[in-house]
Design a protein around this motif. Structure first.
Motif, PDB file in Angstrom:
ATOM      1  N   GLY A  69      68.764  82.868  47.162  1.00 48.47           N
ATOM      2  CA  GLY A  69      67.686  83.039  48.118  1.00 48.47           C
ATOM      3  C   GLY A  69      68.180  82.982  49.543  1.00 48.47           C
ATOM      4  N   ASP A  70      67.327  82.414  50.415  1.00 44.18           N
ATOM      5  CA  ASP A  70      67.631  82.392  51.846  1.00 44.18           C
ATOM      6  C   ASP A  70      67.836  80.987  52.398  1.00 44.18           C
ATOM      7  OD1 ASP A  70      67.282  85.303  52.368  1.00 44.18           O
ATOM      8  OD2 ASP A  70      65.253  84.880  51.685  1.00 44.18           O
ATOM      9  N   PHE A  71      67.467  79.968  51.627  1.00 49.20           N
ATOM     10  CA  PHE A  71      67.598  78.598  52.110  1.00 49.20           C
ATOM     11  C   PHE A  71      67.626  77.648  50.915  1.00 49.20           C
ATOM     12  CE2 PHE A  71      63.136  79.828  52.027  1.00 49.20           C
ATOM     13  CZ  PHE A  71      62.558  78.814  51.281  1.00 49.20           C
ATOM     14  N   TYR A  72      68.035  76.415  51.188  1.00 50.81           N
ATOM     15  CA  TYR A  72      67.999  75.347  50.198  1.00 50.81           C
ATOM     16  C   TYR A  72      66.970  74.302  50.638  1.00 50.81           C
ATOM     17  CZ  TYR A  72      72.441  76.961  48.189  1.00 50.81           C
ATOM     18  OH  TYR A  72      73.428  77.706  47.595  1.00 50.81           O
ATOM     19  N   THR A  73      66.414  73.573  49.676  1.00 51.66           N
ATOM     20  CA  THR A  73      65.607  72.402  49.981  1.00 51.66           C
ATOM     21  C   THR A  73      66.343  71.177  49.452  1.00 51.66           C
ATOM     22  OG1 THR A  73      64.367  72.422  47.896  1.00 51.66           O
ATOM     23  CG2 THR A  73      63.514  73.779  49.696  1.00 51.66           C
ATOM     24  N   SER A  74      65.813  69.992  49.779  1.00 50.94           N
ATOM     25  CA  SER A  74      66.478  68.752  49.364  1.00 50.94           C
ATOM     26  C   SER A  74      66.559  68.631  47.848  1.00 50.94           C
ATOM     27  CB  SER A  74      65.748  67.542  49.950  1.00 50.94           C
ATOM     28  OG  SER A  74      64.380  67.536  49.560  1.00 50.94           O
ATOM     29  N   THR A 342      62.317  59.118  59.982  1.00 52.59           N
ATOM     30  CA  THR A 342      63.268  60.116  59.514  1.00 52.59           C
ATOM     31  C   THR A 342      63.447  60.040  57.999  1.00 52.59           C
ATOM     32  OG1 THR A 342      65.207  58.677  59.752  1.00 52.59           O
ATOM     33  CG2 THR A 342      64.503  59.932  61.701  1.00 52.59           C
ATOM     34  N   GLN A 343      63.858  61.156  57.435  1.00 56.50           N
ATOM     35  CA  GLN A 343      64.177  61.182  56.009  1.00 56.50           C
ATOM     36  C   GLN A 343      65.319  60.224  55.700  1.00 56.50           C
ATOM     37  OE1 GLN A 343      64.263  65.004  53.696  1.00 56.50           O
ATOM     38  NE2 GLN A 343      66.435  64.508  53.488  1.00 56.50           N
ATOM     39  N   LYS A 344      66.267  60.122  56.610  1.00 56.39           N
ATOM     40  CA  LYS A 344      67.387  59.202  56.418  1.00 56.39           C
ATOM     41  C   LYS A 344      66.890  57.771  56.271  1.00 56.39           C
ATOM     42  CE  LYS A 344      71.741  57.716  58.567  1.00 56.39           C
ATOM     43  NZ  LYS A 344      72.667  57.959  59.711  1.00 56.39           N
ATOM     44  N   LYS A 345      65.994  57.368  57.161  1.00 57.27           N
ATOM     45  CA  LYS A 345      65.448  56.009  57.095  1.00 57.27           C
ATOM     46  C   LYS A 345      64.684  55.802  55.798  1.00 57.27           C
ATOM     47  CE  LYS A 345      62.600  52.720  59.654  1.00 57.27           C
ATOM     48  NZ  LYS A 345      61.704  52.526  60.836  1.00 57.27           N
ATOM     49  N   PHE A 346      63.905  56.801  55.393  1.00 60.47           N
ATOM     50  CA  PHE A 346      63.161  56.716  54.132  1.00 60.47           C
ATOM     51  C   PHE A 346      64.099  56.513  52.950  1.00 60.47           C
ATOM     52  CE2 PHE A 346      61.752  59.003  50.320  1.00 60.47           C
ATOM     53  CZ  PHE A 346      60.564  58.341  50.037  1.00 60.47           C
ATOM     54  N   ASN A 372      77.897  60.647  44.502  1.00 61.08           N
ATOM     55  CA  ASN A 372      78.245  60.081  45.802  1.00 61.08           C
ATOM     56  C   ASN A 372      78.206  61.140  46.897  1.00 61.08           C
ATOM     57  OD1 ASN A 372      78.587  57.553  44.719  1.00 61.08           O
ATOM     58  ND2 ASN A 372      80.813  57.479  44.969  1.00 61.08           N
ATOM     59  N   ARG A 373      78.712  62.338  46.557  1.00 63.57           N
ATOM     60  CA  ARG A 373      78.731  63.431  47.527  1.00 63.57           C
ATOM     61  C   ARG A 373      77.304  63.857  47.889  1.00 63.57           C
ATOM     62  NH1 ARG A 373      82.326  66.308  45.149  1.00 63.57           N
ATOM     63  NH2 ARG A 373      80.972  67.743  44.014  1.00 63.57           N
ATOM     64  N   ALA A 374      76.418  63.867  46.895  1.00 62.38           N
ATOM     65  CA  ALA A 374      75.026  64.241  47.153  1.00 62.38           C
ATOM     66  C   ALA A 374      74.343  63.225  48.069  1.00 62.38           C
ATOM     67  CB  ALA A 374      74.265  64.356  45.832  1.00 62.38           C
ATOM     68  N   ILE A 375      74.653  61.953  47.896  1.00 59.47           N
ATOM     69  CA  ILE A 375      74.076  60.919  48.756  1.00 59.47           C
ATOM     70  C   ILE A 375      74.534  61.130  50.193  1.00 59.47           C
ATOM     71  CG2 ILE A 375      74.082  58.448  49.287  1.00 59.47           C
ATOM     72  CD1 ILE A 375      74.241  57.943  46.250  1.00 59.47           C
ATOM     73  N   ARG A 376      75.816  61.364  50.375  1.00 60.64           N
ATOM     74  CA  ARG A 376      76.326  61.601  51.722  1.00 60.64           C
ATOM     75  C   ARG A 376      75.703  62.853  52.336  1.00 60.64           C
ATOM     76  NH1 ARG A 376      81.224  60.108  49.204  1.00 60.64           N
ATOM     77  NH2 ARG A 376      81.840  62.299  49.017  1.00 60.64           N
ATOM     78  N   GLN A 377      75.527  63.891  51.513  1.00 61.92           N
ATOM     79  CA  GLN A 377      74.948  65.128  52.029  1.00 61.92           C
ATOM     80  C   GLN A 377      73.504  64.923  52.473  1.00 61.92           C
ATOM     81  OE1 GLN A 377      75.536  68.483  49.451  1.00 61.92           O
ATOM     82  NE2 GLN A 377      74.322  69.874  50.729  1.00 61.92           N
ATOM     83  N   ASP A 382      74.839  67.846  58.592  1.00 57.36           N
ATOM     84  CA  ASP A 382      74.320  68.630  59.718  1.00 57.36           C
ATOM     85  C   ASP A 382      73.211  67.929  60.492  1.00 57.36           C
ATOM     86  OD1 ASP A 382      76.030  70.720  59.025  1.00 57.36           O
ATOM     87  OD2 ASP A 382      74.563  71.589  57.652  1.00 57.36           O
ATOM     88  N   GLY A 383      73.086  66.618  60.321  1.00 57.43           N
ATOM     89  CA  GLY A 383      72.030  65.901  61.025  1.00 57.43           C
ATOM     90  C   GLY A 383      70.636  66.212  60.515  1.00 57.43           C
ATOM     91  N   MET A 384      70.511  66.944  59.398  1.00 55.80           N
ATOM     92  CA  MET A 384      69.194  67.346  58.916  1.00 55.80           C
ATOM     93  C   MET A 384      68.348  66.152  58.487  1.00 55.80           C
ATOM     94  SD  MET A 384      68.941  70.546  59.363  1.00 55.80           S
ATOM     95  CE  MET A 384      67.539  71.037  58.356  1.00 55.80           C
ATOM     96  N   SER A 385      68.990  65.082  58.024  1.00 45.96           N
ATOM     97  CA  SER A 385      68.235  63.921  57.571  1.00 45.96           C
ATOM     98  C   SER A 385      67.567  63.196  58.727  1.00 45.96           C
ATOM     99  CB  SER A 385      69.152  62.955  56.810  1.00 45.96           C
ATOM    100  OG  SER A 385      68.396  62.071  56.012  1.00 45.96           O
ATOM    101  N   GLU A 386      68.058  63.430  59.964  1.00 47.53           N
ATOM    102  CA  GLU A 386      67.390  62.895  61.146  1.00 47.53           C
ATOM    103  C   GLU A 386      66.287  63.842  61.613  1.00 47.53           C
ATOM    104  OE1 GLU A 386      67.775  60.046  62.535  1.00 47.53           O
ATOM    105  OE2 GLU A 386      69.714  59.280  61.869  1.00 47.53           O
TER     106      GLU A 386
END
Length: 396
Positions: A69-74, A342-346, A372-377, A382-386
């Motif tokens: 497709g054109d994008f990914y979601t969480s 933020t999603q990160k805080k959640f 572990n890699r998925a958690i870091r991502q 890219d700062g998306m979690s903020e």
């Protein structure tokens, strides 16, 4: 012609429909070179691009998410977002939606059903545990509401096991929007949904509030922007009510449609929760001087750019969610805001860091390494979690 424009050279089936709509429109707009032409508001253009019943981006029957497709979601970054969300919803239901045998979770705009599947798997696993947690998890049933036919088919396949057991179903937008909500409590989850509503684009020009529109330039055989007088009286009311003061030549998006959708849901629900996960911010941040051109972005084959007039119907158009606007609508309808951040805080507060595992593995495809890699991502990529925020309301 730029390299990007060269990749979008072909005309789409929707382009001719939009062109005819513009040429027969009674409204007019003024271009930068002073031409006065038939025009439509950008809101109408974006609505056609995304939701035309046959050729709209979200209605054409093509899968829009994931690698093809054109994008990914969480939900495409492993199972973790669904796991954390399911656990948090179970905790919040214990606090606010007590004394009931079943709770319907409606994943609105649920796409291919991945997030729903991850939540159901989490509750299913918990339901087999001993004690109170098992009985709590058994309460949840899932409804995926999705307008894209291709996504609905994929969601039915993704959730087939739970559909067979009567614990899940997949329905279209029309059915979801017209349904009467049941007596049992409902939790609405909207993950990257509010950003997909068409927006109005306003600009201050020469001290006046104007609205961006779209005209057809015959000489260049292309759609181009124009200026119009505001076409919806609610726009100037919104600017006044918000106390927004734009700089000259500054553009802002106003998402009346998303706010109306929230207001309609809020008025029809009794005991319920609303969970919004999306990229966006407060009004004050969205109108700062560094955002002179607004927040409109386009996505095609995982490439981001800012030209909404290329390949109409074949690229995603999206803007940041104004969470201040959503909050005022929900609170005005009698809802209590439980969380905004933020999603990160959640994710951190819901315990995602506890799922990191120490190891000495060198295989990058080992499940522990991948997790572990998925958690870091989710937390750092890219700062998306903020940029992404989680906003939760309740009416109990």
């Amino acid at each position: 012609m730029s390299a990007l424009e060269a990749g979008f050279a072909a005309e789409t089936p929707l382009a001719a429909i939009i062109r005819e709509t513009i040429l027969t429109s009674p409204s007019i707009g003024e271009t930068d070179n002073g031409d006065v032409l038939s025009a439509i508001p950008f809101h109408q253009y974006m609505t056609l691009c995304l939701y035309h019943p046959e050729f709209g981006y979200y209605r054409s029957g093509t899968s829009r998410v994931g690698r093809e497709g054109d994008f990914y979601t969480s939900a495409y970054v492993g199972e973790l977002m669904g796991e954390q969300l399911a656990s948090e919803l179970m905790r919040l239901a214990d606090e606010w939606l007590t004394g009931v045998e079943s709770i319907e979770v409606m994943d609105w705009g649920g796409g291919t059903g991945r997030l729903g599947r991850h939540m159901m798997d989490t509750w299913e696993k918990a339901s087999h545990s001993e004690g109170l947690e098992g009985t709590r998890a058994e309460r949840f049933i899932l409804t995926v509401v999705e307008g894209n036919p291709a996504h609905r088919r994929q969601a039915i396949e993704e959730l087939a096991d739970y559909i067979e057991l009567g614990k899940a179903r997949v329905i279209g937008n029309e059915e979801g929007s017209s349904m009467s909500f049941p007596d049992h409590p409902v939790i609405i989850v909207a993950n990257e949904l509010l950003d997909a509503f068409p927006v109005y684009r306003l600009v201050k020009r020469g001290g006046r509030l104007r609205e961006w529109g779209v005209v057809w330039e015959e000489a260049g055989r292309r759609f181009i922007p124009c200026l119009m007088d505001p076409t919806n009286p609610r726009l100037e009311e919104w600017i006044d009510n918000e106390g927004v003061r734009l700089l000259d030549n500054q553009t802002i998006e106003v998402n009346l449609d998303a706010a109306d959708w929230v207001a309609d849901l809020a008025s029809r629900l009794d005991r319920a929760m609303l969970v919004f996960i999306d990229y966006g911010d407060e009004t004050e941040e969205l109108i700062t001087p560094h955002r002179m051109d607004g927040t409109l972005l386009c996505y095609y084959k995982h490439r981001a750019h800012n030209d909404p007039y290329l390949l109409p119907g074949e690229q995603d158009l999206t803007t940041h969610v104004n969470f201040s606007h959503i909050r005022r609508v929900a609170v005005h309808s009698g809802w209590k805001e439980l969380r905004y951040g933020t999603q990160k805080k959640f994710l951190v507060e819901s315990g995602i860091l506890e799922k990191l595992s120490a190891h000495s593995l060198t295989d990058p495809f080992h499940p522990t390494v991948r997790r572990n890699r998925a958690i870091r991502q989710l937390l750092l990529s890219d700062g998306m979690s903020e940029l992404f925020k989680v906003q939760i309301f309740v009416k109990a």
